[in-house]
Write an enzyme that holds these catalytic residues in place. Sequence first.
Site, PDB file in Angstrom:
ATOM      1  N   SER A   8       0.858  -1.183   0.000  1.00 19.75           N
ATOM      2  CA  SER A   8       0.000   0.000   0.000  1.00 19.75           C
ATOM      3  C   SER A   8       0.890   1.227   0.000  1.00 19.75           C
ATOM      4  O   SER A   8       2.071   1.163   0.368  1.00 19.75           O
ATOM      5  CB  SER A   8      -0.933  -0.012   1.211  1.00 19.75           C
ATOM      6  OG  SER A   8      -0.211  -0.277   2.391  1.00 19.75           O
ATOM      7  N   GLU A  10       1.062   5.563   0.778  1.00 16.92           N
ATOM      8  CA  GLU A  10       0.437   6.669   1.510  1.00 16.92           C
ATOM      9  C   GLU A  10       0.800   8.005   0.868  1.00 16.92           C
ATOM     10  O   GLU A  10       1.953   8.240   0.529  1.00 16.92           O
ATOM     11  CB  GLU A  10       0.937   6.614   2.958  1.00 16.92           C
ATOM     12  CG  GLU A  10       0.434   7.728   3.824  1.00 16.92           C
ATOM     13  CD  GLU A  10       0.835   7.535   5.291  1.00 16.92           C
ATOM     14  OE1 GLU A  10       0.736   6.409   5.818  1.00 16.92           O
ATOM     15  OE2 GLU A  10       1.253   8.534   5.894  1.00 16.92           O
ATOM     16  N   THR A  41      -3.350  10.973   4.149  1.00  9.09           N
ATOM     17  CA  THR A  41      -3.243  11.442   5.536  1.00  9.09           C
ATOM     18  C   THR A  41      -4.245  12.569   5.822  1.00  9.09           C
ATOM     19  O   THR A  41      -4.853  13.157   4.912  1.00  9.09           O
ATOM     20  CB  THR A  41      -1.816  11.925   5.860  1.00  9.09           C
ATOM     21  OG1 THR A  41      -1.522  13.046   5.031  1.00  9.09           O
ATOM     22  CG2 THR A  41      -0.793  10.839   5.650  1.00  9.09           C
ATOM     23  N   ALA A  44      -3.339  17.373  11.504  1.00 10.82           N
ATOM     24  CA  ALA A  44      -3.638  17.436  12.943  1.00 10.82           C
ATOM     25  C   ALA A  44      -4.900  18.242  13.191  1.00 10.82           C
ATOM     26  O   ALA A  44      -5.092  19.323  12.627  1.00 10.82           O
ATOM     27  CB  ALA A  44      -2.465  18.070  13.683  1.00 10.82           C
ATOM     28  N   HIS A  70      -7.072   8.492   6.151  1.00  7.90           N
ATOM     29  CA  HIS A  70      -6.676   8.526   7.557  1.00  7.90           C
ATOM     30  C   HIS A  70      -7.695   9.425   8.250  1.00  7.90           C
ATOM     31  O   HIS A  70      -8.211  10.386   7.666  1.00  7.90           O
ATOM     32  CB  HIS A  70      -5.285   9.123   7.727  1.00  7.90           C
ATOM     33  CG  HIS A  70      -4.191   8.303   7.118  1.00  7.90           C
ATOM     34  ND1 HIS A  70      -2.914   8.277   7.622  1.00  7.90           N
ATOM     35  CD2 HIS A  70      -4.172   7.477   6.034  1.00  7.90           C
ATOM     36  CE1 HIS A  70      -2.159   7.481   6.904  1.00  7.90           C
ATOM     37  NE2 HIS A  70      -2.897   6.980   5.911  1.00  7.90           N
ATOM     38  N   ASP A 102      -2.317  14.123  16.898  1.00 13.35           N
ATOM     39  CA  ASP A 102      -1.651  14.918  17.929  1.00 13.35           C
ATOM     40  C   ASP A 102      -2.393  16.233  18.075  1.00 13.35           C
ATOM     41  O   ASP A 102      -2.980  16.738  17.119  1.00 13.35           O
ATOM     42  CB  ASP A 102      -0.185  15.161  17.549  1.00 13.35           C
ATOM     43  CG  ASP A 102       0.605  13.859  17.628  1.00 13.35           C
ATOM     44  OD1 ASP A 102       0.527  13.196  18.673  1.00 13.35           O
ATOM     45  OD2 ASP A 102       1.250  13.497  16.628  1.00 13.35           O
ATOM     46  N   ALA A 116      -6.976   6.517  20.309  1.00  9.99           N
ATOM     47  CA  ALA A 116      -7.461   5.846  19.092  1.00  9.99           C
ATOM     48  C   ALA A 116      -8.412   4.689  19.408  1.00  9.99           C
ATOM     49  O   ALA A 116      -9.330   4.417  18.627  1.00  9.99           O
ATOM     50  CB  ALA A 116      -6.272   5.351  18.266  1.00  9.99           C
ATOM     51  N   TYR A 138       3.699   0.781  16.885  1.00 12.66           N
ATOM     52  CA  TYR A 138       5.005   1.425  17.093  1.00 12.66           C
ATOM     53  C   TYR A 138       6.030   0.402  17.572  1.00 12.66           C
ATOM     54  O   TYR A 138       6.191   0.189  18.784  1.00 12.66           O
ATOM     55  CB  TYR A 138       4.863   2.574  18.117  1.00 12.66           C
ATOM     56  CG  TYR A 138       3.882   3.619  17.639  1.00 12.66           C
ATOM     57  CD1 TYR A 138       4.314   4.726  16.919  1.00 12.66           C
ATOM     58  CD2 TYR A 138       2.508   3.466  17.862  1.00 12.66           C
ATOM     59  CE1 TYR A 138       3.403   5.655  16.439  1.00 12.66           C
ATOM     60  CE2 TYR A 138       1.597   4.383  17.383  1.00 12.66           C
ATOM     61  CZ  TYR A 138       2.051   5.480  16.676  1.00 12.66           C
ATOM     62  OH  TYR A 138       1.152   6.400  16.186  1.00 12.66           O
ATOM     63  N   GLN A 205      15.763  16.528   7.110  1.00 11.58           N
ATOM     64  CA  GLN A 205      14.310  16.391   7.299  1.00 11.58           C
ATOM     65  C   GLN A 205      13.978  15.085   8.036  1.00 11.58           C
ATOM     66  O   GLN A 205      13.199  15.067   8.989  1.00 11.58           O
ATOM     67  CB  GLN A 205      13.682  16.344   5.914  1.00 11.58           C
ATOM     68  CG  GLN A 205      12.316  16.926   5.815  1.00 11.58           C
ATOM     69  CD  GLN A 205      11.860  16.869   4.358  1.00 11.58           C
ATOM     70  OE1 GLN A 205      12.168  15.923   3.619  1.00 11.58           O
ATOM     71  NE2 GLN A 205      11.148  17.877   3.929  1.00 11.58           N
ATOM     72  N   PHE A 209      12.217  14.719  11.740  1.00  8.85           N
ATOM     73  CA  PHE A 209      10.948  14.010  11.828  1.00  8.85           C
ATOM     74  C   PHE A 209      11.080  12.793  12.754  1.00  8.85           C
ATOM     75  O   PHE A 209      10.204  12.520  13.578  1.00  8.85           O
ATOM     76  CB  PHE A 209      10.536  13.589  10.413  1.00  8.85           C
ATOM     77  CG  PHE A 209       9.112  13.164  10.311  1.00  8.85           C
ATOM     78  CD1 PHE A 209       8.099  13.949  10.835  1.00  8.85           C
ATOM     79  CD2 PHE A 209       8.776  11.967   9.693  1.00  8.85           C
ATOM     80  CE1 PHE A 209       6.772  13.553  10.748  1.00  8.85           C
ATOM     81  CE2 PHE A 209       7.460  11.546   9.606  1.00  8.85           C
ATOM     82  CZ  PHE A 209       6.459  12.342  10.139  1.00  8.85           C
ATOM     83  N   HIS A 259       3.878  -1.025   3.710  1.00  4.87           N
ATOM     84  CA  HIS A 259       3.114   0.214   3.500  1.00  4.87           C
ATOM     85  C   HIS A 259       4.143   1.324   3.248  1.00  4.87           C
ATOM     86  O   HIS A 259       4.955   1.625   4.122  1.00  4.87           O
ATOM     87  CB  HIS A 259       2.285   0.522   4.752  1.00  4.87           C
ATOM     88  CG  HIS A 259       1.503   1.796   4.678  1.00  4.87           C
ATOM     89  ND1 HIS A 259       0.305   1.904   3.999  1.00  4.87           N
ATOM     90  CD2 HIS A 259       1.743   3.037   5.193  1.00  4.87           C
ATOM     91  CE1 HIS A 259      -0.171   3.142   4.113  1.00  4.87           C
ATOM     92  NE2 HIS A 259       0.691   3.847   4.827  1.00  4.87           N
TER      93      HIS A 259
END
Length: 281
Positions: A8, A10, A41, A44, A70, A102, A116, A138, A205, A209, A259
Amino acid sequence: MNSPTNFSCEFFPPVTAEGLGKLQAARQQLLALRPAYFSVTYGAGGSTRDRTVEIVLDTQAHSGVPAAPHLTCIAATRDSIRELLNHYKAHGIRRIVALRGDMPSGMRDPGEFRYANELVSFIRAEFGDYFYLEVAAYPEYHPQAPSPEKDLENFQRKVEAGASSAITQYFYNPDAYFRFVDRCAGLGINLPIVPGIMPITNFTQLARFSDACGAEIPRWIRKTLESFGDDREAIRAFGLDVVSELCRKLLEGGAPGLHFYTMNQAGLILTLGERLGLIAR
Ligand code: FAD
């Protein structure tokens, strides 16, 4: 739905017409992977709500691949979530990536959902089994979790609330993934846990992140990337080696799919797909 070829991709909702064109071009190219779905996505606190809906419906209507929005619940209300899900349902959307999200900066009240698992329970209560629900996992643990054990317990809550499958935060250490999957199995959690794969393009970056989301860049990778400075070609070549080796180990070790976090670009993912033998050269 989760055969060993469950790949998949994103995307994030772009702001400009040029960005939209790039996303559509990347999406078209990524069909070569024969993806099970394309996900989009959600900013926030719902900050990209309209743009996410637009890209999801465009993808569902024009790509020939199911689209999966999402959906974050922090700062949302039951009414707003119900309304959005009814809208998606009316357009034939069957898969949702259900997240907490978040808190947007400056906002203090989490709203009607705090985690969630509450969103997953709400969707199951309102829509039964209509939606296939992806949740986040995670392997290196969520940065706000008080301990790995608590984070696993919290992951289990989402599963018991009715998650169908999970997508992981990205990581570069396959052992973290395999250990996480083993620990889940030990708790009787047997849903598919699909590794999230982040290609490496821009070290600064990626480092920023990763610090924010709690993903570890192993020292040998960090040091090597740092040594390349601004040499984008060297970063790209090394990043491709690292990530294709990671994907190979994951698939050989039994991961149920991959993914890809595309950043709305197809090039690196297609090269990875070729190296892994997922796409004919
Ligand atoms: P939760 O599962 O709610 O967990 C959040 C934290 O709370 C964890 O530390 C957990 O241990 C703890 N916790 C969970 N449940 C409980 C409970 N019942 N009681 C006490 N503690 C609890 N963010 C976006 O804004 N938009 C996106 O589109 C987006 N897409 C993502 C896609 C993937 C695949 C992933 C991995 C992340 C994505 N994120 C996105 C980021 C995500 O929103 C953040 O990581 C967020 O901080 C946690 O979301 P969650 O759904 O994992 O939260």
